[in-house]
Design a protein around this motif. Structure first.
Motif, PDB file in Angstrom:
ATOM      1  N   ALA A 269      46.669  41.948  29.247  1.00 53.43           N
ATOM      2  CA  ALA A 269      45.863  40.949  29.751  1.00 53.43           C
ATOM      3  C   ALA A 269      44.789  40.424  29.357  1.00 53.43           C
ATOM      4  CB  ALA A 269      45.060  41.915  31.051  1.00 53.43           C
ATOM      5  N   ILE A 270      44.116  40.826  28.460  1.00 51.47           N
ATOM      6  CA  ILE A 270      42.903  40.329  27.595  1.00 51.47           C
ATOM      7  C   ILE A 270      43.471  39.449  26.590  1.00 51.47           C
ATOM      8  CG2 ILE A 270      41.102  40.803  25.768  1.00 51.47           C
ATOM      9  CD1 ILE A 270      40.428  41.789  28.827  1.00 51.47           C
ATOM     10  N   GLU A 271      44.494  39.831  25.807  1.00 53.28           N
ATOM     11  CA  GLU A 271      45.035  38.805  24.956  1.00 53.28           C
ATOM     12  C   GLU A 271      45.723  37.554  25.709  1.00 53.28           C
ATOM     13  OE1 GLU A 271      46.522  42.393  21.934  1.00 53.28           O
ATOM     14  OE2 GLU A 271      48.034  41.194  23.082  1.00 53.28           O
ATOM     15  N   GLN A 272      46.103  37.600  26.823  1.00 51.61           N
ATOM     16  CA  GLN A 272      46.684  36.597  27.688  1.00 51.61           C
ATOM     17  C   GLN A 272      45.897  35.921  28.338  1.00 51.61           C
ATOM     18  OE1 GLN A 272      49.861  36.113  25.864  1.00 51.61           O
ATOM     19  NE2 GLN A 272      50.800  35.995  27.989  1.00 51.61           N
ATOM     20  N   GLY A 273      44.636  36.439  28.663  1.00 46.64           N
ATOM     21  CA  GLY A 273      43.799  35.724  29.621  1.00 46.64           C
ATOM     22  C   GLY A 273      44.145  35.839  31.175  1.00 46.64           C
ATOM     23  N   ILE A 274      44.709  37.021  31.503  1.00 46.25           N
ATOM     24  CA  ILE A 274      45.229  37.031  32.885  1.00 46.25           C
ATOM     25  C   ILE A 274      44.292  38.053  33.435  1.00 46.25           C
ATOM     26  CG2 ILE A 274      47.084  38.122  34.156  1.00 46.25           C
ATOM     27  CD1 ILE A 274      48.923  37.687  31.806  1.00 46.25           C
ATOM     28  N   ALA A 275      43.730  37.872  34.607  1.00 47.34           N
ATOM     29  CA  ALA A 275      43.014  38.505  35.737  1.00 47.34           C
ATOM     30  C   ALA A 275      43.730  39.797  35.755  1.00 47.34           C
ATOM     31  CB  ALA A 275      42.827  37.720  36.792  1.00 47.34           C
ATOM     32  N   PHE A 276      42.712  41.150  35.850  1.00 43.35           N
ATOM     33  CA  PHE A 276      43.625  42.260  35.812  1.00 43.35           C
ATOM     34  C   PHE A 276      42.506  43.211  37.041  1.00 43.35           C
ATOM     35  CE2 PHE A 276      43.421  46.712  34.317  1.00 43.35           C
ATOM     36  CZ  PHE A 276      44.688  47.007  33.920  1.00 43.35           C
ATOM     37  N   ILE A 277      43.346  43.446  38.123  1.00 40.41           N
ATOM     38  CA  ILE A 277      42.629  44.369  39.184  1.00 40.41           C
ATOM     39  C   ILE A 277      42.816  45.598  39.126  1.00 40.41           C
ATOM     40  CG2 ILE A 277      42.228  44.036  41.557  1.00 40.41           C
ATOM     41  CD1 ILE A 277      42.218  41.349  40.501  1.00 40.41           C
ATOM     42  N   HIS A 278      41.863  46.511  38.783  1.00 41.91           N
ATOM     43  CA  HIS A 278      41.873  47.769  38.314  1.00 41.91           C
ATOM     44  C   HIS A 278      41.944  48.807  39.746  1.00 41.91           C
ATOM     45  CE1 HIS A 278      41.618  51.911  36.788  1.00 41.91           C
ATOM     46  NE2 HIS A 278      40.375  51.748  37.135  1.00 41.91           N
ATOM     47  N   GLY A 279      42.733  49.870  40.035  1.00 38.91           N
ATOM     48  CA  GLY A 279      42.052  50.573  40.896  1.00 38.91           C
ATOM     49  C   GLY A 279      42.696  51.932  40.513  1.00 38.91           C
ATOM     50  N   GLY A 280      42.076  53.017  40.709  1.00 36.78           N
ATOM     51  CA  GLY A 280      42.267  54.300  40.610  1.00 36.78           C
ATOM     52  C   GLY A 280      42.077  55.274  41.781  1.00 36.78           C
ATOM     53  N   VAL A 281      42.584  56.451  41.910  1.00 39.69           N
ATOM     54  CA  VAL A 281      42.160  57.276  43.300  1.00 39.69           C
ATOM     55  C   VAL A 281      42.257  58.752  42.570  1.00 39.69           C
ATOM     56  CG1 VAL A 281      42.932  55.608  44.867  1.00 39.69           C
ATOM     57  CG2 VAL A 281      44.566  57.281  43.680  1.00 39.69           C
ATOM     58  N   TRP A 282      41.524  59.719  43.652  1.00 41.96           N
ATOM     59  CA  TRP A 282      41.745  60.873  43.369  1.00 41.96           C
ATOM     60  C   TRP A 282      41.294  61.652  44.502  1.00 41.96           C
ATOM     61  CZ3 TRP A 282      39.541  65.602  43.666  1.00 41.96           C
ATOM     62  CH2 TRP A 282      39.804  66.944  42.905  1.00 41.96           C
ATOM     63  N   GLY A 283      41.981  62.488  45.205  1.00 45.10           N
ATOM     64  CA  GLY A 283      41.825  63.001  46.699  1.00 45.10           C
ATOM     65  C   GLY A 283      41.211  62.072  47.442  1.00 45.10           C
ATOM     66  N   LEU A 284      40.086  61.937  48.200  1.00 47.19           N
ATOM     67  CA  LEU A 284      39.674  61.175  49.052  1.00 47.19           C
ATOM     68  C   LEU A 284      38.795  60.254  48.601  1.00 47.19           C
ATOM     69  CD1 LEU A 284      40.638  63.640  50.941  1.00 47.19           C
ATOM     70  CD2 LEU A 284      38.803  62.580  52.535  1.00 47.19           C
ATOM     71  N   GLY A 285      38.844  59.873  47.085  1.00 47.28           N
ATOM     72  CA  GLY A 285      37.848  59.022  46.299  1.00 47.28           C
ATOM     73  C   GLY A 285      38.594  58.088  45.423  1.00 47.28           C
ATOM     74  N   GLY A 286      37.772  56.770  45.063  1.00 47.93           N
ATOM     75  CA  GLY A 286      38.706  56.122  44.349  1.00 47.93           C
ATOM     76  C   GLY A 286      37.674  54.822  43.768  1.00 47.93           C
ATOM     77  N   VAL A 287      38.224  54.370  42.650  1.00 50.34           N
ATOM     78  CA  VAL A 287      37.281  53.233  42.062  1.00 50.34           C
ATOM     79  C   VAL A 287      38.038  51.912  42.039  1.00 50.34           C
ATOM     80  CG1 VAL A 287      36.123  54.801  40.589  1.00 50.34           C
ATOM     81  CG2 VAL A 287      38.174  53.737  39.722  1.00 50.34           C
ATOM     82  N   VAL A 288      37.240  50.827  41.902  1.00 48.30           N
ATOM     83  CA  VAL A 288      38.136  49.374  41.878  1.00 48.30           C
ATOM     84  C   VAL A 288      37.322  48.427  41.168  1.00 48.30           C
ATOM     85  CG1 VAL A 288      37.525  49.053  44.215  1.00 48.30           C
ATOM     86  CG2 VAL A 288      39.381  47.877  43.213  1.00 48.30           C
ATOM     87  N   THR A 289      37.764  47.463  40.479  1.00 49.37           N
ATOM     88  CA  THR A 289      36.928  46.492  39.955  1.00 49.37           C
ATOM     89  C   THR A 289      37.902  45.509  39.500  1.00 49.37           C
ATOM     90  OG1 THR A 289      35.339  45.775  38.266  1.00 49.37           O
ATOM     91  CG2 THR A 289      36.863  47.334  37.417  1.00 49.37           C
ATOM     92  N   THR A 290      37.531  44.115  39.479  1.00 45.14           N
ATOM     93  CA  THR A 290      38.154  42.980  38.903  1.00 45.14           C
ATOM     94  C   THR A 290      37.806  42.496  37.673  1.00 45.14           C
ATOM     95  OG1 THR A 290      38.331  42.189  41.169  1.00 45.14           O
ATOM     96  CG2 THR A 290      38.711  40.648  39.466  1.00 45.14           C
ATOM     97  N   ILE A 291      38.881  42.757  36.652  1.00 46.76           N
ATOM     98  CA  ILE A 291      38.521  42.290  35.080  1.00 46.76           C
ATOM     99  C   ILE A 291      38.892  40.872  35.059  1.00 46.76           C
ATOM    100  CG2 ILE A 291      38.999  43.104  32.884  1.00 46.76           C
ATOM    101  CD1 ILE A 291      39.117  45.800  34.259  1.00 46.76           C
ATOM    102  N   ILE A 292      38.005  40.073  34.493  1.00 45.36           N
ATOM    103  CA  ILE A 292      38.097  38.739  34.186  1.00 45.36           C
ATOM    104  C   ILE A 292      38.163  38.472  32.644  1.00 45.36           C
ATOM    105  CG2 ILE A 292      37.914  36.162  34.389  1.00 45.36           C
ATOM    106  CD1 ILE A 292      38.654  37.721  36.885  1.00 45.36           C
ATOM    107  N   PRO A 293      39.125  38.515  31.966  1.00 46.42           N
ATOM    108  CA  PRO A 293      39.198  38.484  30.222  1.00 46.42           C
ATOM    109  C   PRO A 293      37.981  37.609  29.907  1.00 46.42           C
ATOM    110  CG  PRO A 293      41.294  38.536  31.025  1.00 46.42           C
ATOM    111  CD  PRO A 293      40.571  38.222  32.246  1.00 46.42           C
ATOM    112  N   GLY A 294      36.990  38.201  28.979  1.00 48.94           N
ATOM    113  CA  GLY A 294      36.147  37.270  28.377  1.00 48.94           C
ATOM    114  C   GLY A 294      34.792  36.930  29.069  1.00 48.94           C
ATOM    115  N   LYS A 295      34.957  37.311  30.553  1.00 52.90           N
ATOM    116  CA  LYS A 295      33.769  37.104  31.213  1.00 52.90           C
ATOM    117  C   LYS A 295      33.089  38.580  31.914  1.00 52.90           C
ATOM    118  CE  LYS A 295      34.981  32.685  32.968  1.00 52.90           C
ATOM    119  NZ  LYS A 295      35.336  31.608  34.149  1.00 52.90           N
TER     120      LYS A 295
END
Lengths: 244, 103
Positions: free
Chosen positions: A140-166
């Protein structure tokens, strides 16, 4: 161009101030890559299909098992034993016949990542392991593609939006990950919450509206029903994006 | 600022510690702790007293923060502050997280 059917179908989101025909056309013309058709992938693909994303590519190599059904709402009991990719295509086509859904029943790896990501506008990270996530992040970084990350565990989770270079990339945020402990606990509603946020971010990115969840990590704790937000920063020594 | 501690006693100097997702010695929840120490390292030692295993989860053999543990003070990561030496003041909010890989 939107058809008359499109204008009826997407009326309720097109009347969101600032969305209108231009926003819906952007969505219709967009190409979104959904990495994984498990719990997060179910929520993300259902909402993006319903919202009218014109082209969805969904990659998952797994077979549906009964233990998937508590959270992977793309699938029903009759799907047990079938390939997730094929069942996902069928279910999403049932939701929206006006969009194109490509499914790939492969494992994401270094050898196929370039071809898989060609011509994609956004990557939604719905994987269940960090090995594949880091391969996707790097490309995603090499190609400059936006990358929306999410991860979960049990009743919890994390999320962020990655914009290459920014913004920080996934490797800046998590230079290392804890040793895998095998089967992870997860409630269906957790992937619903995190996946819905990922889908929202995808639609905002495509329609160029709102403030993206960038340079911020959103932490969800369903046990206390609270959200926390922390700032994340780029690592100038990051092996993936430090040179950008 | 004054906070009630878990035991109910009043502490003049307190910090809030939030762990949104549990991991080994890191027990999920939000706690108000009397600020016995002044730095993050000392805060971790305080946490260890209440729930043994925290130090082993957070520190490597060299006594440094494991690279997959992230600690934030008032939303900023301590790596961009003063690391484990980051000084805590009354009312600070500390969040401890690590990567979660489920999907």
């Amino acid at each position: 161009m939107l058809t008359q059917r499109d204008k009826k179908r997407y009326l309720r989101q097109m009347i969101i101030p600032g969305w209108e025909e231009a926003g819906q056309e952007r969505i219709k013309n967009s190409r979104v890559f959904i990495a994984g058709a498990g719990g997060l992938g179910s929520a993300v693909s259902i909402y993006l299909s319903a919202a009218g994303v014109g082209y969805l590519k969904i990659v998952d190599k797994d077979i549906i098992e009964i233990s998937n059904l508590n959270r992977q709402i793309l699938y029903i009991e009759e799907d047990i034993g079938r390939a997730k990719a094929e069942s996902a295509r069928q279910r999403l086509n049932d939701i929206n016949k006006d969009i194109t859904i490509e499914v790939v029943g492969e494992e994401i790896g270094e050898e196929n990542i370039i071809e898989l990501l060609s011509d994609m506008d956004v990557i939604v990270d719905c994987m269940d392991n960090f090995t594949a996530r880091f391969i996707l992040n790097k490309r995603a970084i090499e190609q400059g593609i936006a990358f929306i990350h999410g991860g979960v565990w049990g009743l919890g989770g994390v999320v962020t939006t990655i914009i290459p270079g920014k913004t920080p990339c996934l490797k800046c945020i998590f230079p290392e990950v804890p040793p895998s402990s095998g089967l992870f606990p997860v409630l269906g509603t957790t992937v619903g919450v995190i996946g819905s946020i990922q889908a929202t971010e995808t639609l905002k990115y495509i329609t160029k509206r709102g403030d993206l969840l960038s340079n911020r990590l959103l932490l969800y704790d369903g046990e206390s029903m609270s959200f926390e937000e922390v700032e994340i920063e780029r690592d100038s020594n990051c092996p993936v994006c430090g040179d950008l | 600022m004054k906070y009630l501690t878990i035991s109910g006693e009043r502490a003049v100097m307190s910090v809030i510690v939030k762990i949104p997702i549990p991991y080994k010695g890191l027990i999920r929840g939000e706690r108000v702790l009397p600020l016995k120490g002044k730095s993050i390292r000392e805060l971790i030692k305080n946490l260890e007293e209440g729930s043994p295993g925290v130090e082993e989860t957070v520190f490597n053999e060299g006594g440094n923060l494991k690279r997959y543990i992230k600690i934030f003070v008032n939303r900023r990561e301590i790596a961009f502050l003063d690391g484990l030496k980051t000084i805590l003041k009354d009312g600070d909010k500390v969040v401890i997280i690590l990567a979660v890989g489920g999907g």
